[in-house]
Design an enzyme around this catalytic site. Sequence first.
Site, PDB file in Angstrom:
ATOM      1  N   HIS A  63      -1.350   1.603   7.381  1.00  0.00           N
ATOM      2  CA  HIS A  63      -1.908   1.477   6.038  1.00  0.00           C
ATOM      3  C   HIS A  63      -1.827   2.826   5.341  1.00  0.00           C
ATOM      4  O   HIS A  63      -2.070   3.870   5.947  1.00  0.00           O
ATOM      5  CB  HIS A  63      -3.358   0.999   6.102  1.00  0.00           C
ATOM      6  CG  HIS A  63      -3.978   0.772   4.766  1.00  0.00           C
ATOM      7  ND1 HIS A  63      -3.468  -0.126   3.841  1.00  0.00           N
ATOM      8  CD2 HIS A  63      -5.073   1.336   4.167  1.00  0.00           C
ATOM      9  CE1 HIS A  63      -4.219  -0.111   2.750  1.00  0.00           C
ATOM     10  NE2 HIS A  63      -5.195   0.771   2.926  1.00  0.00           N
ATOM     11  N   CYS A  85       0.836  -1.204   0.000  1.00  0.00           N
ATOM     12  CA  CYS A  85       0.000   0.000   0.000  1.00  0.00           C
ATOM     13  C   CYS A  85       0.870   1.253   0.000  1.00  0.00           C
ATOM     14  O   CYS A  85       0.472   2.289  -0.537  1.00  0.00           O
ATOM     15  CB  CYS A  85      -0.946   0.002   1.196  1.00  0.00           C
ATOM     16  SG  CYS A  85      -0.125  -0.140   2.808  1.00  0.00           S
TER      17      CYS A  85
END
Length: 760
Positions: free
Chosen positions: A685, A110
């Site tokens: 994230h 990510c």
Amino acid sequence: MDTPHTAQFSHTDSIDLVVRTAREQFLVSPQEETRLWVKNAEGSFERLCNTRVTVLDAALKTGQVVVMETRNKDGTWPSAPHAMSSTSEEDADFQGQPGICGLTNLGNTCFMNSALQCLSNVPQLTEYFLKNRYLEELNFCNPLGMKGEIAEAYADLVKQAWSGHHRSIVPHVFKTKVGHFASQFLGYQQHDSQELLSFLLDGLHEDLNRVKKKEYVELCDAAGRPDQEVAQEAWQNHKRRNDSVIVDTFHGLFKSTLVCPDCGNVSVTFDPFCYLSVPLPVSHKRVMEVFFVSMDPRRKPEQHRLVVPKKGKISDLCVALAKHTGISPERMMVADVFSHRFYKIYQLEESLSSILDRDDIFIYEVSGRAAIGENSREDVVLPIYLRERTPARDYNNSYYGLMLFGHPLLVSVPRDRLSWDALYHILLYRLSRYVTRPSSDDEDDGDEKDLEDKDAVPKPGQMAGGSSQDPGQEQAGPSSGVASGSRAPVDNSPGPSHWPQRARRKHLFTLQTVNSNGTSDRSTFNEDTHGVSFSSQPYIAIDWEPEMKKRYYDEVEAEGYVKHDCVSYVLKKAPVRLQECIELFTTVETLEKENPWYCPTCKQHQLATKKLDLWMLPETLIIHLKRFSYTKFSREKLDTLVEFPIRDLDFSEFVIKPQNESAPELYKYDLIAVSNHYGGLRDGHYTTFACNKDSGQWHYFDDNSVSPVTENQIESKAAYVLFYQRQDVARRLQPQPGLSEPSASPACGTPPSSESMDVN
């Protein structure tokens, strides 16, 4: 494959001529992008990347087959594996907004997806790739570059994402290329999006550097010359070695001023930058959660939330807790408890930076460390572990193991009452909140051996004698965990010494000396008529038989605790403006010991003062918020809310270069993308907010998921890297009314094809 065409070329002809000839023979339109492959003797194909070399340099031979490939309308190549695109058969005819395309997470990638989405939404850079201007500038010979492979891999991603034919794409080829040229990004560990962005910008720059042969340039100090002259010289020197679309788009110039603290010598240089890493205002306070364990066995442990100096000591933690409990800091010991044992017992002078936020910190009330009155007595603090005897698998099932459980204790014991019997009853008293004393019905009348000695207590097995030493010299530390040589206040509380002794009462547990891990026996005690003495720092284990523990030990009560009122307090962090971070970036600072400056006048390294000022800003300004703080003992993420404007970020007050007052848009910026980081240091994230250059609509990119958002959703504590575009550039890139832009995508209607041609 169609019938091969044959053409003749000289050894001195360029590969570019081969490409032009092939395009003419196969009637390939000018808008279509092509690339060449050559079939070698083994039957496999190799790319002919550099079209500027000759047929001889490319080692092409008579009769060798060259395959020309044209890019598909969706941005992919016919030879690329189909797995590189996540478009299914049902989505084959998908047509969406160009640029609104997700990136599949390949496993902790990510961070890469976030950086790519931000860069993909820089309009002038994306146009540069979509209009194939990069093909003329690929630098295959740059020793600092990556043979054009990073630039080509990035171009493939951009063309696919902006084709409008994909909901999401799989960046596997790009990930492989990055790992090949930057080993730190190999594998599938989580990384920093800003670090990947830094690598990518540098890689693209060197792969697209228009300077084919870098000349040596000597860096010159200002030496009293005007700033304007020195800055212009520095920028020209930079462009002599570095000239690419990345420099055109992202590079700026700042002024660096160093002042020697001894001789006052001033050194002024002008250095290029690709992004600004700005610090966040850091609070000098720290919030720590601890558990306070009172000497009163009736009180449950209390959870406290304490505000202490970030660079404070253990003693500051005790002082803060004293304000909540009324217990003197001198009557406290601080320990890190991990896995039912003491991982470390701290000294008062140790730094708080050695304690991490995730550590379980217990603060124990102990008897006073100083003498109080003439009748005071010397105490010793014993670390106490709880263990349960559990049967272990063995051939005859006769072997028993011992398993730690519960919370350990630090117990103050009067030295003049330190016998096994007294220790047993002191511990029974300290555990009385969750350990039930046997009733009269539980008396053991059958074991006459208990009557032989009124002090009979289950003794440690195989206790060897040990020499006594002066306990006053002992210090608590990470290995010992014991503070002795301490004095206790006069104790008039109804403790175990006031209990009636009943020799026949059944003992609930046995006592055993152990090491600091609580896993093996140690012979540290020597009991005689005067009590017990030590040969080293003692740790005591309370060993329970399973049946006795089940009957008399209340596990629910033992694990119980109460929350002090302070736990509900929330230390609110005031938001900071982005301009404050930029001010901090330009504030005078003193160099650290690890990074001194060599003063040419003093002829030695000095801890000079340093000041950075912005001189010239780029078309697209990348601002990296330094949320991650790393020190020798601690690592933390700053979740401060940074307020940043979506439009009209004005840098006129920060740029020290004489300004053109007639063009204020040269110093005003609008936001175009944000890389977000959610979570902490160990796990997190990355996502992206980005403004589409064609529609002007903001979207939220979360790996392969893309959704529209409004501008008021963009600002958050997760903002990590900000992309700003100068307003004059935005106006320049806007299409003029009435003029149709040529299609950036390959021409539609021509089927994907792979044509081949013999070279004679």
